[in-house]
Design a protein around this motif. Structure first.
Motif, PDB file in Angstrom:
ATOM      1  N   PRO A   1       7.753   6.967   1.448  1.00 12.42           N
ATOM      2  CA  PRO A   1       7.856   5.008   1.758  1.00 12.42           C
ATOM      3  C   PRO A   1       6.085   4.536   1.658  1.00 12.42           C
ATOM      4  N   PRO A   2       6.310   3.776   1.762  1.00  9.13           N
ATOM      5  CA  PRO A   2       4.422   3.296   2.037  1.00  9.13           C
ATOM      6  C   PRO A   2       3.884   3.106   3.433  1.00  9.13           C
ATOM      7  N   VAL A   3       3.002   2.656   3.671  1.00  9.24           N
ATOM      8  CA  VAL A   3       1.971   3.061   4.445  1.00  9.24           C
ATOM      9  C   VAL A   3       1.395   1.675   4.493  1.00  9.24           C
ATOM     10  N   CYS A   4       0.667   1.440   6.547  1.00  7.86           N
ATOM     11  CA  CYS A   4      -0.079   0.442   6.603  1.00  7.86           C
ATOM     12  C   CYS A   4      -1.150   1.179   6.203  1.00  7.86           C
TER      13      CYS A   4
ATOM     14  N   LEU B   1       0.591  -0.892   0.324  1.00  7.84           N
ATOM     15  CA  LEU B   1      -0.128   0.000   0.182  1.00  7.84           C
ATOM     16  C   LEU B   1       0.906   1.082  -0.119  1.00  7.84           C
ATOM     17  N   TRP B   2       0.552   1.669  -1.218  1.00 14.37           N
ATOM     18  CA  TRP B   2       1.225   3.236  -1.077  1.00 14.37           C
ATOM     19  C   TRP B   2      -0.053   4.550  -0.993  1.00 14.37           C
TER      20      TRP B   2
ATOM     21  N   LEU C   1      -2.631   3.257  -4.013  1.00 21.56           N
ATOM     22  CA  LEU C   1      -2.025   2.243  -4.967  1.00 21.56           C
ATOM     23  C   LEU C   1      -1.767   0.976  -4.755  1.00 21.56           C
ATOM     24  N   ARG C   2      -1.512   0.175  -5.095  1.00 23.22           N
ATOM     25  CA  ARG C   2      -1.585  -1.766  -4.529  1.00 23.22           C
ATOM     26  C   ARG C   2      -0.911  -1.622  -5.712  1.00 23.22           C
ATOM     27  N   VAL C   3       1.033  -1.481  -4.716  1.00 23.67           N
ATOM     28  CA  VAL C   3       2.355  -1.422  -6.051  1.00 23.67           C
ATOM     29  C   VAL C   3       2.716  -3.112  -5.817  1.00 23.67           C
ATOM     30  N   ARG C   4       3.128  -3.992  -7.045  1.00 18.59           N
ATOM     31  CA  ARG C   4       3.082  -5.373  -7.048  1.00 18.59           C
ATOM     32  C   ARG C   4       4.861  -5.130  -7.478  1.00 18.59           C
TER      33      ARG C   4
END
Length: 195
Positions: free
Chosen positions: A109-112, A89-90, A133-136
């Motif tokens: 950075p990403p997040v929870c 998750l971003w 976003l969901r980053v793969r």
């Protein structure tokens, strides 16, 4: 308080810059192994003293930002970023129409998930517009930092900006933030618990 935010008590250490032997770039006069990353990039030294002084919103702590990017930690709490089979998750402070699929560069950075929900209402950068976003897939891109040139008695700053890994200027850069390229992602609804 965001994990990556810098505090007023965390000032850049006064580090004399030197030209490395053979004119191969810059370094610190008392350089230590932790001053460079695996790519040989020199990083700004900043003491880590979260909570000392007052938070300086809009300023990012160099080491904590790098840790969050490299270890996929949440930029708000410092814990693990939210991961699902759809990716990490971003939150990006941009409209979906502004995103560049295959080449979206970020220093954030990403997040929870719990922090993502709170930060979209509390963070002034995200309130006007953000995209979840969901980053793969992602790749290291490079760094932001200051570009130095040789001078006497010590190197001087001549520019600041983004520098790609492999850039011939990189030995002359003192980095402040790690940049990633988000290469494969999907826009999601952050309020959808299944996203």
């Amino acid at each position: 308080m965001p994990f990556v935010v810098r505090w007023s008590g965390e000032r850049d250490a006064l580090m004399p810059m030197v030209v490395r032997k053979g004119g191969r770039g810059i370094g610190y006069a008392d350089e230590r192994s932790f001053d460079r990353d695996g790519e040989g990039v020199l990083w700004t030294r900043v003491p880590s003293q979260p909570g000392k002084g007052t938070p300086e919103f809009g300023k990012v702590h160099t080491l904590r930002q790098r840790l969050c990017m490299a270890e996929l930690r949440c930029q708000i709490c410092g814990g693990p970023a939210d991961r699902s089979p759809s990716g990490v998750l971003w939150l990006i402070d941009a409209d979906p129409s502004e995103l560049r699929p295959g080449d979206e560069r970020t220093a954030h950075p990403p997040v929870c998930r719990p922090c993502a929900i709170r930060s979209t209402t509390a963070c002034p950068h995200l309130r006007p517009a953000f995209t979840a976003l969901r980053v793969r897939a992602f790749l290291p891109y490079g760094v932001t930092g200051a570009l130095y040139a040789p001078a006497r008695p010590m190197p001087v700053t001549v520019n600041a900006g983004q520098f790609r890994l492999g850039d011939p200027h990189l030995p002359w850069v003192r980095a402040t933030q790690l940049l990633l390229t988000l290469t494969d992602f999907t826009v999601i609804d952050p309020d959808d618990p299944a996203a």
